[in-house]
Design a protein around this motif. Structure first.
Motif, PDB file in Angstrom:
ATOM      1  N   HIS A  61       0.862  -1.274  -0.225  1.00  0.00           N
ATOM      2  CA  HIS A  61      -0.150  -0.144  -0.010  1.00  0.00           C
ATOM      3  C   HIS A  61       0.945   1.166  -0.171  1.00  0.00           C
ATOM      4  CE1 HIS A  61      -2.757  -3.011   1.431  1.00  0.00           C
ATOM      5  NE2 HIS A  61      -3.542  -2.386   0.978  1.00  0.00           N
ATOM      6  N   GLN A  62       1.974   1.321  -0.672  1.00  0.00           N
ATOM      7  CA  GLN A  62       2.667   2.573  -0.731  1.00  0.00           C
ATOM      8  C   GLN A  62       2.213   3.688  -1.592  1.00  0.00           C
ATOM      9  OE1 GLN A  62       7.079   1.723  -1.373  1.00  0.00           O
ATOM     10  NE2 GLN A  62       6.483  -0.583  -1.797  1.00  0.00           N
ATOM     11  N   ASP A  63       1.196   3.342  -2.175  1.00  0.00           N
ATOM     12  CA  ASP A  63       0.222   4.526  -2.736  1.00  0.00           C
ATOM     13  C   ASP A  63      -0.668   5.010  -1.809  1.00  0.00           C
ATOM     14  OD1 ASP A  63      -1.011   2.197  -3.089  1.00  0.00           O
ATOM     15  OD2 ASP A  63      -2.162   2.962  -4.891  1.00  0.00           O
ATOM     16  N   LYS A  64      -1.035   4.530  -0.786  1.00  0.00           N
ATOM     17  CA  LYS A  64      -1.896   4.836   0.070  1.00  0.00           C
ATOM     18  C   LYS A  64      -1.240   5.899   1.341  1.00  0.00           C
ATOM     19  CE  LYS A  64      -4.766   2.092  -1.894  1.00  0.00           C
ATOM     20  NZ  LYS A  64      -5.846   2.478  -2.762  1.00  0.00           N
ATOM     21  N   VAL A  65      -2.072   6.265   2.130  1.00  0.00           N
ATOM     22  CA  VAL A  65      -1.658   7.321   3.265  1.00  0.00           C
ATOM     23  C   VAL A  65      -1.859   6.223   4.558  1.00  0.00           C
ATOM     24  CG1 VAL A  65      -1.929   9.351   4.303  1.00  0.00           C
ATOM     25  CG2 VAL A  65      -2.638   9.265   1.844  1.00  0.00           C
ATOM     26  N   ILE A  66      -0.813   6.652   5.200  1.00  0.00           N
ATOM     27  CA  ILE A  66      -1.012   5.818   6.578  1.00  0.00           C
ATOM     28  C   ILE A  66      -0.863   6.707   7.903  1.00  0.00           C
ATOM     29  CG2 ILE A  66       0.887   4.470   7.968  1.00  0.00           C
ATOM     30  CD1 ILE A  66       0.101   3.369   5.105  1.00  0.00           C
ATOM     31  N   GLY A  67      -1.355   6.328   8.736  1.00  0.00           N
ATOM     32  CA  GLY A  67      -1.861   7.005  10.187  1.00  0.00           C
ATOM     33  C   GLY A  67      -2.023   6.127  11.262  1.00  0.00           C
ATOM     34  N   ILE A  68      -2.074   6.702  12.485  1.00  0.00           N
ATOM     35  CA  ILE A  68      -2.257   5.998  13.575  1.00  0.00           C
ATOM     36  C   ILE A  68      -3.506   6.464  14.336  1.00  0.00           C
ATOM     37  CG2 ILE A  68       0.248   5.395  13.866  1.00  0.00           C
ATOM     38  CD1 ILE A  68       0.277   7.969  15.717  1.00  0.00           C
ATOM     39  N   ASP A  69      -3.864   5.923  15.305  1.00  0.00           N
ATOM     40  CA  ASP A  69      -4.993   6.295  16.480  1.00  0.00           C
ATOM     41  C   ASP A  69      -4.585   6.004  17.724  1.00  0.00           C
ATOM     42  OD1 ASP A  69      -6.704   3.457  17.141  1.00  0.00           O
ATOM     43  OD2 ASP A  69      -6.008   3.381  15.247  1.00  0.00           O
TER      44      ASP A  69
END
Length: 284
Positions: free
Chosen positions: A81-89
């Motif tokens: 998923h290198q083209d997606k955006v990564i985040g946390i919670d």
């Protein structure tokens, strides 16, 4: 006159069937297991290579930083998923976060957003919400706030607590309703009525439709059809799941990641789009 000679019938003797020995069965199972393990190693070959090289480097420099993502699957998912955006919670369970250090995952994947727990039920304000809310802004992360819904408590009171606590600004993500538990004191029908009341009141206040967070099974069994007008943030940590589904807005794919600036495990999420598309769903 010839005498008839009585001949005795020759009984046909069949060869006894050979029984599969215990050892033959054992080795057959072992062979299948080895094939499975070999296939698994081959499937995760790139992630394994990255993982072990990363770990060995860290042992030489700083042992405390050797605690990164331990699940090889996580690396595999991130690579896909290198083209997606990564985040946390995060919530109060992460303790005091050093937001100036929160920037990347595995020193490779840039973190762009964070969902922060604000409230739970009709009376609980997350003890770290205020500091996390300010800290995330200073860290230049796109912020989102979520409410942990308690099925057996009044839905309107829960919505009012969230509204009173969370003051969204331009550039923030839409509010999130976190529903994970089934009710003990009411029916599923009444649960859905309560969820709809919370969603309606929150939407009317913030002028934006909330996002719903839940597990994949909960989504399929109780919410998918009746709440199809909403966008979903789905949790699924299963080993077989390696790619985000088309109808998921966010995917929480692990609860066991390590991020600099945060003690202990952290949930990691993938947004089903790129950075520009993420900006489109933020508040104007």
């Amino acid at each position: 006159m010839r005498k008839k000679i009585a001949r005795s019938k020759t009984s046909v003797r069949r060869k006894p069937q050979k029984k599969t020995s215990f050892f033959a069965k054992k080795y057959s199972v072992l062979f299948v297991l080895l094939i499975f393990i070999f296939g698994l190693v081959y499937h995760y070959r790139n992630s394994l290579a990255y993982y072990f090289s990363f770990k060995s480097d860290k042992v030489l420099t700083n042992e405390s930083e050797n605690k990164r993502i331990s699940d090889i699957r996580n690396i595999q998912v991130l690579e896909k998923h290198q083209d997606k955006v990564i985040g946390i919670d995060v919530s109060q369970y992460q303790g005091t976060i050093q937001w100036n250090l929160v920037d990347t995952l595995e020193q490779k994947h840039l973190l762009r957003y964070v969902f922060i727990r604000a409230t739970a039920g009709n009376d609980k304000i997350d003890s770290k919400f205020a500091t996390n809310w300010i800290g995330a802004k200073k860290a230049k992360l796109i912020r989102g706030a979520y409410h942990y819904y308690r099925p057996n408590e009044n839905s309107m009171e829960q919505a009012k607590l969230f509204i009173k606590t969370v003051h969204l600004q331009k550039g923030d993500l839409p509010p999130v309703l976190d529903i994970e538990k089934l009710p003990k004191e009411q029916s599923i029908v009444n649960l859905k009525i309560g969820l709809k009341r919370w969603l309606a009141l929150v939407e009317a206040h913030y002028k934006v439709r909330p996002i719903i967070y839940t597990g994949e099974n909960y989504y399929d069994d109780f919410l998918k059809e009746e709440f199809k007008d909403y966008l979903f943030w789905i949790a699924n940590y299963n080993f077989y799941r390696e790619e985000i589904k088309e109808d998921w807005l966010f995917w929480q794919f692990t609860e066991k990641a390590t991020v600099s600036g945060i003690k202990g495990n952290v949930d990691v999420n993938i947004y089903n789009g790129d950075a520009e598309q993420l900006g489109f769903i933020t508040l104007e």
